[in-house]
Scaffold this active site. Structure first.
Site, PDB file in Angstrom:
ATOM      1  N   GLN A 321      52.867  41.623  47.550  1.00  0.00           N
ATOM      2  CA  GLN A 321      52.356  41.415  46.195  1.00  0.00           C
ATOM      3  C   GLN A 321      50.852  41.639  46.083  1.00  0.00           C
ATOM      4  OE1 GLN A 321      53.710  37.520  45.066  1.00  0.00           O
ATOM      5  NE2 GLN A 321      55.874  38.079  45.113  1.00  0.00           N
ATOM      6  N   ILE A 379      42.684  46.888  51.754  1.00  0.00           N
ATOM      7  CA  ILE A 379      44.019  47.327  52.168  1.00  0.00           C
ATOM      8  C   ILE A 379      43.978  47.990  53.541  1.00  0.00           C
ATOM      9  CG2 ILE A 379      45.877  48.969  51.613  1.00  0.00           C
ATOM     10  CD1 ILE A 379      45.358  48.383  48.656  1.00  0.00           C
ATOM     11  N   GLU A 405      20.185  55.982  37.077  1.00  0.00           N
ATOM     12  CA  GLU A 405      20.275  56.417  35.681  1.00  0.00           C
ATOM     13  C   GLU A 405      20.653  55.256  34.763  1.00  0.00           C
ATOM     14  OE1 GLU A 405      21.884  60.218  34.878  1.00  0.00           O
ATOM     15  OE2 GLU A 405      21.406  60.985  36.871  1.00  0.00           O
TER      16      GLU A 405
END
Length: 426
Positions: A321, A379, A405
């Site tokens: 999950q 992960i 920027e």
């Protein structure tokens, strides 16, 4: 031409059974979810835009992707990349004429998305050439200046950069210290003295769009400085090395000591910060697309890794999950970012885009790309440290895109001022 049924009388002719049939027909239309395009944004683009995106994607994956690891490891930017982009019409793509493609803002965004899917540094080199240097000359230059520089820049034969940020003045460019004054020995010339820093492309640039204050008036003006016109000792462009991010682009300084620039190389009709900010807005718009490309590459790589990596009784970690939530969050933010950038691009081409809209999408897309890429990095576990998995490189790059920027907090203040009418900068 089809007309929308709006009157009460007309609605009487639409029977409930008819509407129910339409609803049933659409409710059961089989549409497969595409995780690479979760909201079907490809349907928002024209055929020309999709063709341009395909050309850019093919070039980036076939020609740029194979070089990026070595370039990043050794801080080695191959300036031939800009020539290759020029051959495909990818430089200054929104400019009409002068050898440029004249495509839509959305098409240009799709190009930057494809380039940054490979690396933010490659996109930075392209953006500075296209949006900042070429864009500034096209918008504010004389016809003679445009004819002199833009065709060569469009081909990547003349390389440009943009000099605004200084060692002591980043978010506060109005306090710049670079000065332009009448040249002491060359009639019809100004001399520029001062320093600019964190300038992408400066060590390899032929042309420098530099912003300086006139000594006589204190007004900010733009100058096109040519390396070939500067005697030894008047212009230096040292490389800034040992960076933690954007290592596949080349970054440096512009150090000027009475560097000569002819009067006719001053941008004629623009003064103050409106000029550089206009250039920055175009570049920021491109960044809002580019960072989503980087995030999409992170999603793709994290998904592949999660499906192949097996733990806990031989299950792919994609089964669990927490991993699925990370992917779902990232895919959602990427899809929303593309929709927002497309909407602002359409308005931009219609002359209806407020600068604050660009601040909003630059800030949001940069922030969400950085947050999600960092979460997706988890992960990979310890493998994320290896540059062969690419995820760590994207994370390091995206921190920089969130910073330059207009750092995200600065864009928040721009939006806050627009919302409240109160200036928070001073």
């Amino acid at each position: 031409m089809f007309k929308t049924v709006t009157t009460r009388a007309a609605r009487q002719f639409v029977q409930p059974s008819q509407t129910a049939g339409v609803a049933r027909r659409y409710a059961h239309t089989p549409v497969a979810f595409d995780w690479k395009d979760p909201l079907g944004t490809n349907n928002m683009f024209t055929e020309d835009e999709l063709a341009i995106a395909e050309t850019a994607e093919s070039y980036c994956q076939e020609r740029m992707q194979p070089r990026v690891l070595e370039a990043y490891r050794h801080e080695d930017y191959d300036k031939k990349i800009l020539e290759e982009m020029g051959e495909l019409g990818l430089l200054g793509a929104t400019i009409k004429g002068y050898g440029c493609a004249g495509v839509s803002s959305v098409a240009s965004g799709l190009i930057t998305r494809a380039v940054e899917r490979v690396d933010s540094g490659y996109r930075s080199g392209m953006s500075v050439q296209s949006s900042l240097a070429m864009g500034g000359i096209e918008e504010f230059g004389t016809e003679e200046q445009k004819e002199k520089f833009l065709p060569g820049m469009a081909k990547g034969k003349i390389l440009g950069c943009f000099g605004l940020t200084e060692p002591n003045h980043g978010s506060d460019p109005g306090s710049m210290e670079t000065i332009a004054k009448p040249h002491p020995t060359k009639k019809g010339y100004y001399s520029l003295s001062g320093a600019k820093t964190w300038i992408t492309n400066s060590p390899i640039a032929d042309v420098f769009l530099v912003w300086a204050k006139l000594q006589e008036t204190g007004k900010i003006r733009g100058f096109i400085l040519e390396r070939s016109e500067c005697p030894p000792g008047t212009l230096s462009t040292p490389k800034i090395g040992d960076k933690n991010g954007l290592r596949a682009s080349i970054t440096g300084m512009i150090q000027m000591d009475e560097a000569p620039v002819a009067h006719e190389m001053m941008l004629p009709d623009i003064e103050g910060l409106r000029g550089p900010f206009s250039c920055l807005n175009s570049a920021r718009y491109g960044i809002s697309w580019g960072v989503i490309g980087a995030l999409e590459d992170c999603i793709d790589r994290a998904r592949t890794y999660a499906l192949e990596r097996k733990q806990f009784k031989g299950n792919p970690i994609a089964k669990y999950q927490l991993v699925q939530k990370k992917l779902a969050d990232a895919a959602t933010d990427a899809a929303y970012g593309i929709v927002a950038a497309t909407q602002v691009g359409r308005l931009k081409d219609e002359g209806k885009a407020a600068p604050e809209m660009i601040s909003m999408i630059k800030r949001q897309n940069c922030d969400r790309a950085l947050v999600n890429s960092r979460i997706l990095q988890e992960i990979f576990g310890g493998n994320a440290v290896s540059d062969e998995y690419h995820i760590g490189r994207h994370v390091a790059n995206l921190f920089v895109t969130q910073t330059y920027e207009g750092q995200s907090d600065i864009h928040a203040l721009i939006l806050g001022r627009a919302i409240t009418g109160i200036q928070a900068f001073v």
